[in-house]
Design a protein around this motif. Structure first.
Motif, PDB file in Angstrom:
ATOM      1  N   THR A 188       0.842  -1.196   0.000  1.00 11.55           N
ATOM      2  CA  THR A 188       0.000   0.000   0.000  1.00 11.55           C
ATOM      3  C   THR A 188       0.874   1.242   0.000  1.00 11.55           C
ATOM      4  OG1 THR A 188      -1.742   1.187   1.170  1.00 11.55           O
ATOM      5  CG2 THR A 188      -0.144   0.013   2.529  1.00 11.55           C
ATOM      6  N   HIS A 189       0.302   2.364  -0.442  1.00 15.96           N
ATOM      7  CA  HIS A 189       0.957   3.659  -0.330  1.00 15.96           C
ATOM      8  C   HIS A 189       0.410   4.454   0.852  1.00 15.96           C
ATOM      9  CE1 HIS A 189       1.889   2.828  -4.658  1.00 15.96           C
ATOM     10  NE2 HIS A 189       3.028   3.344  -4.275  1.00 15.96           N
ATOM     11  N   ILE A 190      -0.590   3.898   1.540  1.00 16.95           N
ATOM     12  CA  ILE A 190      -1.219   4.602   2.664  1.00 16.95           C
ATOM     13  C   ILE A 190      -0.505   4.157   3.940  1.00 16.95           C
ATOM     14  CG2 ILE A 190      -3.385   5.107   3.845  1.00 16.95           C
ATOM     15  CD1 ILE A 190      -4.840   4.178   1.288  1.00 16.95           C
ATOM     16  N   LEU A 191       0.445   4.965   4.395  1.00 19.51           N
ATOM     17  CA  LEU A 191       1.312   4.525   5.488  1.00 19.51           C
ATOM     18  C   LEU A 191       0.601   4.398   6.836  1.00 19.51           C
ATOM     19  CD1 LEU A 191       4.663   6.256   4.538  1.00 19.51           C
ATOM     20  CD2 LEU A 191       3.804   4.002   3.953  1.00 19.51           C
ATOM     21  N   PRO A 192      -0.398   5.213   7.168  1.00 18.71           N
ATOM     22  CA  PRO A 192      -1.139   4.938   8.407  1.00 18.71           C
ATOM     23  C   PRO A 192      -1.789   3.557   8.398  1.00 18.71           C
ATOM     24  CG  PRO A 192      -1.584   7.171   7.659  1.00 18.71           C
ATOM     25  CD  PRO A 192      -0.801   6.502   6.565  1.00 18.71           C
ATOM     26  N   GLU A 193      -2.122   3.072   7.211  1.00 16.87           N
ATOM     27  CA  GLU A 193      -2.691   1.732   7.090  1.00 16.87           C
ATOM     28  C   GLU A 193      -1.678   0.673   7.535  1.00 16.87           C
ATOM     29  OE1 GLU A 193      -4.006  -0.369   3.096  1.00 16.87           O
ATOM     30  OE2 GLU A 193      -5.330   1.234   3.697  1.00 16.87           O
ATOM     31  N   VAL A 194      -0.434   0.879   7.156  1.00 15.00           N
ATOM     32  CA  VAL A 194       0.632  -0.042   7.561  1.00 15.00           C
ATOM     33  C   VAL A 194       0.806  -0.007   9.075  1.00 15.00           C
ATOM     34  CG1 VAL A 194       3.110  -0.507   7.368  1.00 15.00           C
ATOM     35  CG2 VAL A 194       1.800   0.178   5.346  1.00 15.00           C
ATOM     36  N   GLN A 195       0.818   1.205   9.621  1.00 17.43           N
ATOM     37  CA  GLN A 195       0.970   1.375  11.072  1.00 17.43           C
ATOM     38  C   GLN A 195      -0.148   0.652  11.831  1.00 17.43           C
ATOM     39  OE1 GLN A 195       3.188   4.485  11.714  1.00 17.43           O
ATOM     40  NE2 GLN A 195       3.685   3.572  13.668  1.00 17.43           N
ATOM     41  N   ALA A 196      -1.361   0.707  11.263  1.00 15.43           N
ATOM     42  CA  ALA A 196      -2.513   0.139  11.950  1.00 15.43           C
ATOM     43  C   ALA A 196      -2.636  -1.365  11.761  1.00 15.43           C
ATOM     44  CB  ALA A 196      -3.792   0.816  11.453  1.00 15.43           C
ATOM     45  N   SER A 197      -2.113  -1.907  10.657  1.00 13.62           N
ATOM     46  CA  SER A 197      -2.414  -3.288  10.296  1.00 13.62           C
ATOM     47  C   SER A 197      -1.238  -4.254  10.381  1.00 13.62           C
ATOM     48  CB  SER A 197      -2.969  -3.344   8.855  1.00 13.62           C
ATOM     49  OG  SER A 197      -4.053  -2.476   8.680  1.00 13.62           O
ATOM     50  N   CYS A 198      -0.004  -3.749  10.264  1.00 12.85           N
ATOM     51  CA  CYS A 198       1.130  -4.643   9.999  1.00 12.85           C
ATOM     52  C   CYS A 198       1.995  -4.906  11.227  1.00 12.85           C
ATOM     53  CB  CYS A 198       1.990  -4.071   8.874  1.00 12.85           C
ATOM     54  SG  CYS A 198       1.088  -3.920   7.316  1.00 12.85           S
ATOM     55  N   ASP A 199       2.452  -6.150  11.339  1.00 11.00           N
ATOM     56  CA  ASP A 199       3.391  -6.528  12.398  1.00 11.00           C
ATOM     57  C   ASP A 199       4.811  -6.119  12.034  1.00 11.00           C
ATOM     58  OD1 ASP A 199       1.285  -7.987  13.732  1.00 11.00           O
ATOM     59  OD2 ASP A 199       1.560  -9.560  12.231  1.00 11.00           O
ATOM     60  N   ARG A 200       5.085  -6.084  10.733  1.00 10.60           N
ATOM     61  CA  ARG A 200       6.447  -5.859  10.259  1.00 10.60           C
ATOM     62  C   ARG A 200       6.386  -5.116   8.931  1.00 10.60           C
ATOM     63  NH1 ARG A 200       9.012 -10.716   8.050  1.00 10.60           N
ATOM     64  NH2 ARG A 200      10.839 -10.048   6.893  1.00 10.60           N
ATOM     65  N   VAL A 201       7.437  -4.342   8.647  1.00  7.81           N
ATOM     66  CA  VAL A 201       7.478  -3.536   7.433  1.00  7.81           C
ATOM     67  C   VAL A 201       8.756  -3.844   6.662  1.00  7.81           C
ATOM     68  CG1 VAL A 201       7.526  -1.193   6.496  1.00  7.81           C
ATOM     69  CG2 VAL A 201       6.176  -1.685   8.544  1.00  7.81           C
ATOM     70  N   LEU A 202       8.591  -4.018   5.360  1.00  7.01           N
ATOM     71  CA  LEU A 202       9.716  -4.213   4.446  1.00  7.01           C
ATOM     72  C   LEU A 202       9.658  -3.071   3.441  1.00  7.01           C
ATOM     73  CD1 LEU A 202      11.750  -6.654   4.266  1.00  7.01           C
ATOM     74  CD2 LEU A 202      10.390  -7.437   2.328  1.00  7.01           C
ATOM     75  N   ILE A 203      10.725  -2.298   3.296  1.00  4.78           N
ATOM     76  CA  ILE A 203      10.749  -1.196   2.337  1.00  4.78           C
ATOM     77  C   ILE A 203      11.747  -1.535   1.235  1.00  4.78           C
ATOM     78  CG2 ILE A 203      11.204   1.257   1.983  1.00  4.78           C
ATOM     79  CD1 ILE A 203      10.421   1.771   4.856  1.00  4.78           C
ATOM     80  N   ILE A 204      11.290  -1.466  -0.010  1.00  5.79           N
ATOM     81  CA  ILE A 204      12.125  -1.773  -1.158  1.00  5.79           C
ATOM     82  C   ILE A 204      12.282  -0.506  -1.994  1.00  5.79           C
ATOM     83  CG2 ILE A 204      10.141  -2.586  -2.514  1.00  5.79           C
ATOM     84  CD1 ILE A 204      11.996  -4.649  -3.817  1.00  5.79           C
TER      85      ILE A 204
END
Length: 308
Positions: A188-204
């Motif tokens: 996703t490009h919606i970063l608050p969504e990542v903050q709210a939903s994800c246990d871990r983040v991978l940035i490429i």
């Protein structure tokens, strides 16, 4: 559940993905981030067996994408960014067709259809043609088809695209719930969504992984902190005193109508500087009106890592 080792994908002379390696555990929700053209979609297409790797190994539940494509596809629910639907079909007929394509029949098919229709909130549009649905409802239909066979792995590319704020909250909650029992990769490009939903983040970025960790870890490692500092004191005196506080920088300053000097400070690291600033105010006899620490958000971390 998913293991990527030294994956490279080339299109002619262009390298879209450049020797990346990562794993995704069972029951983990992984946020897969990157600017346009970074290699996210290519990586997901390799994992889902839509594209073969040029080099490297990709294992899904122990199966190799080069040799076990059909078995892997049966384990994956995939929602591409542009949801592929048959616009001339009625919603329920389309979902029933997708369930049949996935090998469900009889009572098992009807039961599973009822479950995904309830979860995705499609009860009001089952008799409508897909081309008559709003973009948000079409997105929900796409999510339902990805889930209809109850796969252990979900790969979702922009799953909340076109949804209204209430629907976004519902889908975020659904993804979080699904992550307790399934492996989920969320792009996703919606970063608050990542903050709210994800246990871990991978940035490429430019085909390579530039960050891997929990949202908190990435903010701590790359973010620093900002402090909103309000005092009733002359600005030159305050600035002079702050120069003696190690690591603090004045980003902006303004004087409010009541004479309060309001400064936004930044500092590297995660050491809480508020006690030191409070002592400074007491020593100088200033009146403190505001002292609030803000962590640099994930959006700022993303920008730092992908601007070059």
């Amino acid at each position: 559940m998913i293991e990527v080792r030294e994956l490279t994908k080339r299109y002619g002379s262009e390298v879209a993905v450049d020797r990346i390696s990562f794993t995704v555990r069972s029951g983990e929700v992984l946020g897969f981030l990157g600017p346009n053209g970074a290699g996210k979609t290519t990586t997901m297409k390799v994992i889902t067996c839509y594209l073969p790797p040029t080099e490297g190994t990709v294992l899904v539940d122990g199966l190799d994408v080069r040799h076990d494509s059909l078995a892997i596809r049966q384990k994956i629910g995939y929602l591409p960014e542009n949801t592929p639907l048959y616009p001339d079909m009625v919603t329920y007929d389309y979902l029933e067709f997708m369930a049949a394509m996935r090998g469900l029949d009889g009572a098992a098919r009807r039961r599973r259809l009822a479950e995904v229709i309830e979860v995705c909130g499609l009860g009001d549009v089952l008799t409508k043609r897909i081309d008559a649905l709003s973009k948000g409802y079409r997105q929900r239909v796409g999510l339902a088809q990805a889930m209809v066979h109850d796969p252990p792995i979900l790969i979702l590319d922009e799953p909340t695209s076109g949804l209204d704020p209430n629907q976004i909250v519902e889908i975020r909650s659904l993804i979080k719930t699904l992550g307790r029992e399934k492996t989920v990769i969320l792009s996703t490009h919606i970063l608050p969504e990542v903050q709210a939903s994800c246990d871990r983040v991978l940035i490429i970025h430019r085909g390579r992984i530039v960050a891997d960790g929990t949202p908190d870890e990435l903010q701590s490692a790359h973010g620093g902190q900002r402090i909103l500092f309000g005092v009733q004191a002359p600005e030159p005196e305050v600035r002079s005193a702050l120069e003696r506080v190690d690591g603090v920088r004045v980003e902006e300053a303004r004087t409010e109508s009541d004479g309060t000097l309001l400064l936004r400070l930044s500092a590297d690291g995660q050491k809480d500087l508020r006690p030191e600033l409070f002592r400074l105010v007491v020593e100088r006899g200033w009146t403190l009106t505001e002292l609030h620490r803000e962590r640099v958000d994930l959006e700022e971390v993303f920008r730092q890592l992908t601007m070059n």
